[in-house]
Design a protein around this motif. Sequence first.
Motif, PDB file in Angstrom:
ATOM      1  N   ARG A  72      78.863  71.583  53.027  1.00  0.00           N
ATOM      2  CA  ARG A  72      77.705  70.885  53.797  1.00  0.00           C
ATOM      3  C   ARG A  72      77.046  69.818  52.950  1.00  0.00           C
ATOM      4  NH1 ARG A  72      76.751  76.520  55.034  1.00  0.00           N
ATOM      5  NH2 ARG A  72      75.477  76.684  53.069  1.00  0.00           N
ATOM      6  N   PHE A  73      77.121  69.906  51.693  1.00  0.00           N
ATOM      7  CA  PHE A  73      76.616  68.635  50.925  1.00  0.00           C
ATOM      8  C   PHE A  73      77.175  67.408  50.847  1.00  0.00           C
ATOM      9  CE2 PHE A  73      76.532  66.281  46.694  1.00  0.00           C
ATOM     10  CZ  PHE A  73      75.537  66.100  46.330  1.00  0.00           C
ATOM     11  N   SER A  89      70.782  71.968  46.585  1.00  0.00           N
ATOM     12  CA  SER A  89      70.585  71.250  48.120  1.00  0.00           C
ATOM     13  C   SER A  89      70.447  72.217  49.031  1.00  0.00           C
ATOM     14  CB  SER A  89      71.598  70.068  48.029  1.00  0.00           C
ATOM     15  OG  SER A  89      72.911  70.876  48.213  1.00  0.00           O
ATOM     16  N   ASP A  90      70.997  73.580  48.969  1.00  0.00           N
ATOM     17  CA  ASP A  90      71.256  74.427  50.015  1.00  0.00           C
ATOM     18  C   ASP A  90      70.346  75.651  49.795  1.00  0.00           C
ATOM     19  OD1 ASP A  90      72.391  76.259  51.684  1.00  0.00           O
ATOM     20  OD2 ASP A  90      74.058  75.303  51.869  1.00  0.00           O
ATOM     21  N   ILE A 127      77.415  61.622  56.038  1.00  0.00           N
ATOM     22  CA  ILE A 127      76.891  61.070  57.198  1.00  0.00           C
ATOM     23  C   ILE A 127      75.680  59.987  56.601  1.00  0.00           C
ATOM     24  CG2 ILE A 127      75.334  61.804  58.893  1.00  0.00           C
ATOM     25  CD1 ILE A 127      76.946  64.422  59.191  1.00  0.00           C
ATOM     26  N   LYS A 128      75.147  60.487  55.541  1.00  0.00           N
ATOM     27  CA  LYS A 128      73.978  59.529  55.075  1.00  0.00           C
ATOM     28  C   LYS A 128      74.484  58.141  54.701  1.00  0.00           C
ATOM     29  CE  LYS A 128      70.027  59.471  51.924  1.00  0.00           C
ATOM     30  NZ  LYS A 128      69.387  60.245  50.861  1.00  0.00           N
ATOM     31  N   ARG A 165      79.396  66.667  53.588  1.00  0.00           N
ATOM     32  CA  ARG A 165      79.169  66.276  54.926  1.00  0.00           C
ATOM     33  C   ARG A 165      77.905  65.419  55.110  1.00  0.00           C
ATOM     34  NH1 ARG A 165      79.146  71.117  57.213  1.00  0.00           N
ATOM     35  NH2 ARG A 165      81.351  71.122  57.102  1.00  0.00           N
ATOM     36  N   ARG A 166      76.849  66.038  54.405  1.00  0.00           N
ATOM     37  CA  ARG A 166      75.511  65.166  54.460  1.00  0.00           C
ATOM     38  C   ARG A 166      75.591  63.793  53.683  1.00  0.00           C
ATOM     39  NH1 ARG A 166      73.109  70.278  53.613  1.00  0.00           N
ATOM     40  NH2 ARG A 166      72.842  69.986  51.281  1.00  0.00           N
ATOM     41  N   ALA A 167      76.181  64.056  52.690  1.00  0.00           N
ATOM     42  CA  ALA A 167      76.374  62.626  51.818  1.00  0.00           C
ATOM     43  C   ALA A 167      77.247  61.745  52.606  1.00  0.00           C
ATOM     44  CB  ALA A 167      76.907  63.158  50.449  1.00  0.00           C
TER      45      ALA A 167
END
Length: 317
Positions: A303-304, A51-52, A310-311, A306-308
């Motif tokens: 980051r993964f 993912s990064d 937020i989503k 955090r994105r999860a």
Amino acid sequence: MEPGNDTQISRFLLLGLSNKPGLQLPIFGLFLFMYLITVFGNLLIILAVGSDSHLHTPMYFFLANLSFVDICFTSTTIPKMLVNIQTQSKFISYTGCISQICFSLLFAGWDDFLLAVMAYDRFVAICHPLHYMVIMNPRVCGLLVLVSWIISVLNSLLQSLMVLQLSFCSEVEIPHFFCELHQMIQLACSDTFLNDTIIYVSAVLLAGGPLTGILCSYSKIISSIHRISSAQGKYKAFSTCVSHLLVVSLFYCTVLGVYLSSAVTQSSHASAVASVMYMVITPMLNPFIYSLRNKDIKEALMRFFRRAVIKGTLCWW
């Protein structure tokens, strides 16, 4: 017992780690916990690398493959062991036993070759940094993984086909928690000279070869680091190898310990307990070794998640 053809044997009896009823529940809980940690930890490594974009490099490409192999390696044996404990049945079918031998050899060999490939990657990165991306281009990386997989597949198929040629006596009891190749050959009623020969030859070539490559790579790495003038430069260069060195040491020390313990004690139970180290403990510890000592992996996981989060929040709204 009269020897019979192997097609007459429909199942084997796995004696497991202990016959004491009082230990079955603790063993079940412990191995279930270790298996879940292994799968979850290695999946996190794969997700972080996939993912990064910052981790789309040869080193992390090989690490993601190693995590995938570790998941598959433990999944060939531990789920069946847990099912047997849960159902209080120690039987495994003949087909299931051969499948365990085939896949355990496949993923163990692939794991071994990947460690050698990762050592070569570190050698190129440290000894030839200016040409690193040219030498370790995506095509070469994919080819190294593919060749490692093909060699491992050929070895596992050869060993499995050789076991299929053996005849077993009735009521075969395997003093192990999975169908281990050496134990299976010892229990055969037919001549096993050819099987023993192939095992020793493959061990020398497929275990000694990668180990030799790892030692050669690190001897050149140490020599290159020694020529670096600044202490900070030496530390930075060596720090990229520490995690890999720990994993290599853990893998080979546990495997060596299994075979030394079986050779010295001649105890099948001691060999089964020692096998837990490289079958379960090592794959479980690998994600911790790479993530705890690797700033890039920890930042990618943050980051993964955090994105999860937020989503997930946006989807909920």
